[in-house]
Write a protein that holds these residues in place. Structure first.
Motif, PDB file in Angstrom:
ATOM      1  N   ASN A  91      25.099 -14.192 -45.238  1.00 46.58           N
ATOM      2  CA  ASN A  91      24.291 -14.162 -46.176  1.00 46.58           C
ATOM      3  C   ASN A  91      23.788 -12.750 -46.289  1.00 46.58           C
ATOM      4  O   ASN A  91      23.527 -12.353 -47.427  1.00 46.58           O
ATOM      5  N   ASN A  92      23.332 -12.059 -45.079  1.00 48.84           N
ATOM      6  CA  ASN A  92      22.975 -10.898 -45.221  1.00 48.84           C
ATOM      7  C   ASN A  92      21.709 -10.536 -46.302  1.00 48.84           C
ATOM      8  O   ASN A  92      21.791  -9.619 -46.966  1.00 48.84           O
ATOM      9  N   ARG A  93      20.826 -11.590 -46.074  1.00 47.79           N
ATOM     10  CA  ARG A  93      19.599 -11.300 -46.806  1.00 47.79           C
ATOM     11  C   ARG A  93      18.497 -10.479 -46.452  1.00 47.79           C
ATOM     12  O   ARG A  93      18.537 -10.090 -45.096  1.00 47.79           O
ATOM     13  N   LYS A  94      17.728 -10.040 -47.253  1.00 41.36           N
ATOM     14  CA  LYS A  94      16.473  -9.350 -46.749  1.00 41.36           C
ATOM     15  C   LYS A  94      15.380 -10.158 -46.185  1.00 41.36           C
ATOM     16  O   LYS A  94      14.853 -11.039 -47.043  1.00 41.36           O
ATOM     17  N   LEU A  95      15.167 -10.234 -45.002  1.00 34.60           N
ATOM     18  CA  LEU A  95      14.356 -11.224 -44.296  1.00 34.60           C
ATOM     19  C   LEU A  95      13.125 -10.489 -43.561  1.00 34.60           C
ATOM     20  O   LEU A  95      13.365  -9.536 -42.841  1.00 34.60           O
ATOM     21  N   VAL A  96      11.761 -10.878 -43.828  1.00 35.13           N
ATOM     22  CA  VAL A  96      10.652 -10.419 -43.193  1.00 35.13           C
ATOM     23  C   VAL A  96       9.557 -11.224 -42.904  1.00 35.13           C
ATOM     24  O   VAL A  96       9.520 -12.463 -43.410  1.00 35.13           O
ATOM     25  N   SER A  97       8.977 -10.976 -42.007  1.00 34.03           N
ATOM     26  CA  SER A  97       7.764 -11.868 -41.387  1.00 34.03           C
ATOM     27  C   SER A  97       6.564 -11.126 -41.735  1.00 34.03           C
ATOM     28  O   SER A  97       5.408 -11.992 -42.050  1.00 34.03           O
ATOM     29  N   ILE A  98       6.391 -10.045 -41.607  1.00 35.83           N
ATOM     30  CA  ILE A  98       5.163  -9.135 -41.747  1.00 35.83           C
ATOM     31  C   ILE A  98       5.518  -7.921 -42.630  1.00 35.83           C
ATOM     32  O   ILE A  98       6.541  -7.341 -42.236  1.00 35.83           O
ATOM     33  N   PHE A  99       4.909  -7.764 -43.784  1.00 34.67           N
ATOM     34  CA  PHE A  99       4.959  -6.526 -44.613  1.00 34.67           C
ATOM     35  C   PHE A  99       3.580  -6.025 -45.339  1.00 34.67           C
ATOM     36  O   PHE A  99       2.603  -6.714 -45.214  1.00 34.67           O
TER      37      PHE A  99
END
Length: 933
Positions: free
Chosen positions: A849-857
């Protein structure tokens, strides 16, 4: 055509005629027969215009169907490495040879060391003997009448099509395109040699250590038409020549056909034994004289090794061993075939030894002679398997017969090797366990020099949770009392380091080995692409690289590798230590120390498919917890408040060849990351016996001296030795009050947006069931996101430890145990569809997939500034010190001059990350990976 004939003649001139044997390696003619017309059109009478070098394969010669695939993130490319040229079907090979006078008119044997799957032989247009079929032992043809002196044409027809259904989807590693390829050709030695009227068919050596002798069984074949008197000579000496023994001579009369003669050979009490620490080898030379002057000779090497499973443990020569193993699945990405020389196997075994291993399991295949030779010399314990990964075993009688025959051939060819310690009928077998038990009973009766098992684990209902009646050892993921590997535990239970698998071991009366532990996927090392200079094209790697380049993520590929890989390291460490803490355990089998390029590109190794390090941990660091001697610590958890006391129980697992005497002290120290001691001490264990786990005492250290949030190292070492081990813990002094300043803390999106429009600073942390996104998982992808697509699919956290927002939350750039509670109380936000954000904590996505994944931004929104946390750090229930510390670190950052986000999101961008209605807040769990199996 003239050019080809010249090549053949050159090949003939290089054939050795020494000692009644011709080497058939060289240039052969080649004709592919995909339509099966060769026999009808009598190709065995023809010359072929194409050429190939044998030993070798059609893939190496670039013959067959050229690959037409291009790099794409699609299943055909991602399932495995891609063959540059493929051929499955019949292929014909021929060449001209010259029989010297000394070989003329005598029976001959033609031998092909490894062929996939069936071979047939013609000489001068006449078919010789029966077709041969074996995936793992040499194909041999007897030319009873011999050949006249002079030129003859040899023709081989080799058919690599499946003959028996030994596995679903061709996954058994003896016959597969997922690791080894389904090649056509001949891999090993090719020879034609004189078959004497009386010949030594095989020699088997059975050590008897207690009585200081060996039992020798010599199978002799009398091809004459009358009885023959023979004189047999037996001579044993050490392989390095240091020990020699008296020659023994006996006489016998052989009837026609095959006859087995059995003799005892006394070696004495000072014989040297074979094990992982002293791999001493002996050579037995057997000569057979007949017709007064003709002599047959055969040499076999052996080791004085006896393996036993009494009292529920494995012993070698009476000493308990612990198997520290990994799988070998015929992964050789330059050739797609196993090496046939000792040099080719030396890297495999020497690297495994460097990384602390003493055991290799050959998953659903058997290696060639060269592998056994190297394992013998380096002291490796091997588990070998029949070429079998069947879910329908017992339903095809012809396949069952084939498997019985393969076993007999394996024992005949490889049975003397001391490294050949264990054998299973196959991998994860299903259906007829009555047959499987019968097969093991047969194996034990034929050869008692090793331990046997019906199957290496199984998913068959009613089986797999306890041993079968005929099992000598038991390889499993679970028992009827619980898991014996971390995959079933580590994402479900908070980190605790005092546990082992003793509860699951209750009532186990034979040795248990944990099955395929690990399988933690690591992001691809795209620099590896340049290594693939052989028959396989890494279209999977190339497609991933291309996708990352298109998305602007390729410069971060090395970060993704390190973050996911270092998470895998700490998981493998805890996997191995739990196994070693379990006193009744007999070992573990990793899947894998090195990458598995098939079954969906399963990059689960700390080494790549070439057995080279990925730089995730040094071999010396891995040996701290994977070695004959390992200091172990049992302690309750990973994270502590500053007012707590750290306590640990110290044990030493000693599976070396000697006790550790009481002159050595056990030193321990709790220190900061810079090495400053917090507390230290020594324990005096009276004796650390070999073959067991010895409790050495309790230690404790108050944590009140820790003035700021810190990562500490707890180290245990045995003074005067190389043995030490280290663990990390995290300490968070109590936060007496949280000064929020002018930051709004909220779980409500509408409240957050209203405050942002007023120009305020907002920390928004909605409850995770109100967020869109992926399930927060601490464990990375299991095995492969292609092979098991129904899983969350993340591969661990990624952050910049120097980011000012994490100034008060000590961390590396990757997941570690202090993140467990934060991750499990989170969603992973997919932010591809909104403008770029400035991540504080990201997740590595899987390579499909190579998605942009974030938990805190952080970002600007409206007139204000926002940190959004998909980790729930504002709910009051069950607050852990690490959660409070994360909140403190973020708020401190937001109240500082460093908090100055550059990116901008709209209200709609923020809302797009949140479910519209609370009724939609149904957390989607990943389907169990085990159900997929």
């Amino acid at each position: 055509m003239k050019t080809f004939l010249l090549i053949v003649l050159i090949g003939i001139s290089s054939i050795s005629t020494a000692q009644n044997r011709l080497d058939l390696g060289g240039t052969w003619g080649l004709a592919l027969d995909s339509m099966d017309v060769g026999e009808k059109e009598q190709w065995y009478m023809k010359s072929f215009s194409d050429a190939i070098s044998l030993p070798g394969t059609t893939d190496q010669a670039r013959k067959g169907v050229p690959n037409q695939l291009v790099p794409k993130l699609e299943k055909p490319q991602l399932l495995r490495l891609t063959r540059k040229n493929s051929y499955v079907g019949a292929a014909w090979y021929n060449r001209e040879i010259s029989i010297p006078k000394n070989m003329a008119g005598q029976p001959l044997e033609l031998s092909l060391e490894r062929v996939l799957w069936q071979s047939r032989l013609w000489i001068d247009g006449e078919e010789i003997a029966d077709a041969q079929e074996s995936l793992i032992t040499p194909h041999r043809f007897l030319i009873q009448k011999g050949l006249s002196a002079g030129k003859h044409t040899i023709t081989l027809r080799i058919d690599n099509r499946k003959r028996y259904d030994i596995s679903a989807n061709d996954l058994a590693h003896a016959y597969t395109n997922d690791t080894q390829i389904i090649w056509n050709g001949v891999l090993g030695k090719m020879s034609l040699q004189v078959k004497q009227k009386v010949s030594i068919q095989n020699v088997n050596v059975y050590p008897d250590i207690k009585n200081g002798k060996i039992k020798v069984i010599v199978a002799l074949e009398n091809n004459g038409d009358k009885s023959e008197k023979v004189k047999l000579g037996l001579l044993v000496d050490q392989l390095d020549g240091q020990q020699k023994f008296e020659r023994k001579e006996v006489q016998a009369t052989l009837k026609e056909g095959v006859q087995k003669l059995e003799y005892d050979y006394l070696l004495g009490t000072d014989i040297k034994k074979w094990d992982e620490f002293t791999p001493e080898l002996y050579k037995l030379s057997v000569t057979c004289q007949f017709d007064k002057k003709k002599t047959e000779r055969k040499e076999v090497s052996f080791g004085m090794r006896e393996i036993d499973n009494s009292q529920g443990i494995i012993t070698v020569n009476g000493n308990r061993i612990f198997l520290r193993g990994t799988l070998e699945c015929c992964i050789f990405p330059l050739t797609g075939t196993p090496p046939m020389t000792e040099d080719g196997w030396m890297k495999v075994f020497s690297t495994a030894k460097e990384w602390g291993l003493n055991h290799l399991r050959f998953h659903s295949w058997c290696p060639p002679e060269a592998a056994f030779n190297v394992a013998d010399k380096l002291g490796f314990y091997l588990q070998v398997e029949l070429p079998n990964w069947s879910y329908t075993i017992g339903k095809d009688k012809s396949m069952t017969k084939f498997l019985y025959n393969e076993f007999d051939r394996m024992i005949e060819n490889y049975g003397n090797h001391p490294s050949f310690c264990m054998m299973s009928v196959g991998n994860e077998l299903q259906y007829d366990f009555e047959l499987l038990n019968s097969m093991v009973k047969y194996m034990k009766a034929q050869d008692n020099r090793r331990l046997y098992a019906t199957t290496t684990f199984t998913f068959e209902k009613g089986h797999g949770a306890k041993p079968e009646p005929e099992d000598d050892f038991f390889v499993t993921q679970w028992t009827d009392k619980g898991w014996v590997r971390g995959q079933g535990i580590f994402d479900q239970e908070p980190p605790s380091f005092y546990k082992d698998y003793s509860e699951a071991m209750q009532g186990m009366d034979i040795p248990l080995i944990s099955h395929e532990i690990g399988q933690y996927a690591v992001f691809p090392n795209l620099k590896e692409i340049d290594k693939y200079t052989g028959v396989l094209d890494p279209l999977n790697f190339k497609a991933i690289k291309q996708d990352l380049q298109n998305k602007g993520l390729y410069p971060r590929a090395d970060e993704f590798l390190k973050a996911s890989g270092r998470l895998a390291v700490l998981l493998y460490k805890e996997e191995i230590e739990r196994a070693m803490k379990t006193k009744q355990f007999s070992g573990f089998q990793l899947l894998d120390l090195h990458d598995f390029p098939g079954q969906g590109t399963a990059l689960v190794g700390l080494l790549d498919a070439f057995w080279d390090s990925k730089g995730l941990i040094e071999a010396s660091g891995f040996r701290q917890f994977c070695a004959p001697v390992v200091p172990l610590a049992r302690f309750a958890k990973a994270t502590y408040s500053g007012d707590e006391t750290f306590s640990a129980s110290i044990e030493i697992a000693n599976y070396s060849n000697a006790a550790i005497n009481n002159k050595q002290m056990i030193a321990w120290q709790l220190s900061t990351e810079t090495g400053t001691p917090i507390s230290s001490g020594k324990l005096n264990a009276e004796s650390i016996s070999k073959g067991m786990v010895t409790p050495c005492g309790e230690v404790s250290a108050g944590l009140q001296r820790v003035e700021k949030a810190s990562k500490l190292y707890f180290t245990v070492s045995i003074e005067g030795t190389q043995w030490k081990n280290t663990w990390a813990i995290w300490v968070y002094p109590a936060i007496k009050s949280l000064n929020v300043g002018d930051v709004l803390l909220t779980q409500n999106v509408e409240e957050a947006l209203a405050a942002l429009n007023e120009g305020k600073k907002v920390l928004l942390s909605p409850k995770m069931n109100l967020l869109k996104g992926l399930e927060g998982k601490f464990l990375p992808v299991f095995w492969s996101p292609v092979h098991f697509p129904r899983q969350a699919g993340t591969m661990g956290l990624l952050c910049n430890p120097q980011h000012a927002a994490l100034q008060h939350f000590p961390t590396e750039m990757h997941s570690n145990w202090q993140w467990w509670n934060l991750v499990k109380r989170s969603k992973v936000l997919v932010v591809d569809s909104i403008p770029p954000v400035e991540p504080i904590v990201e997740s590595v996505d899987n390579f499909t997939n190579n998605r942009k994944l974030v938990s805190i931004f952080e970002t600007r929104c409206g007139k204000g500034k926002l940190i959004m946390s998909a980790m729930d750090i504002l709910s009051e229930e069950d607050n852990k010190p690490e959660i409070q510390q994360m909140l403190y670190s973020l708020v401190s950052y937001m109240n500082s001059g460093n908090f100055a986000p550059k990116t901008i999101l709209s209200e709609n961008d923020i809302k797009s990350l949140v479910l519209k209605q609370e009724s939609e807040a149904v957390e989607t769990k990943a389907t169990s990976i085990y159900r997929d199996l």
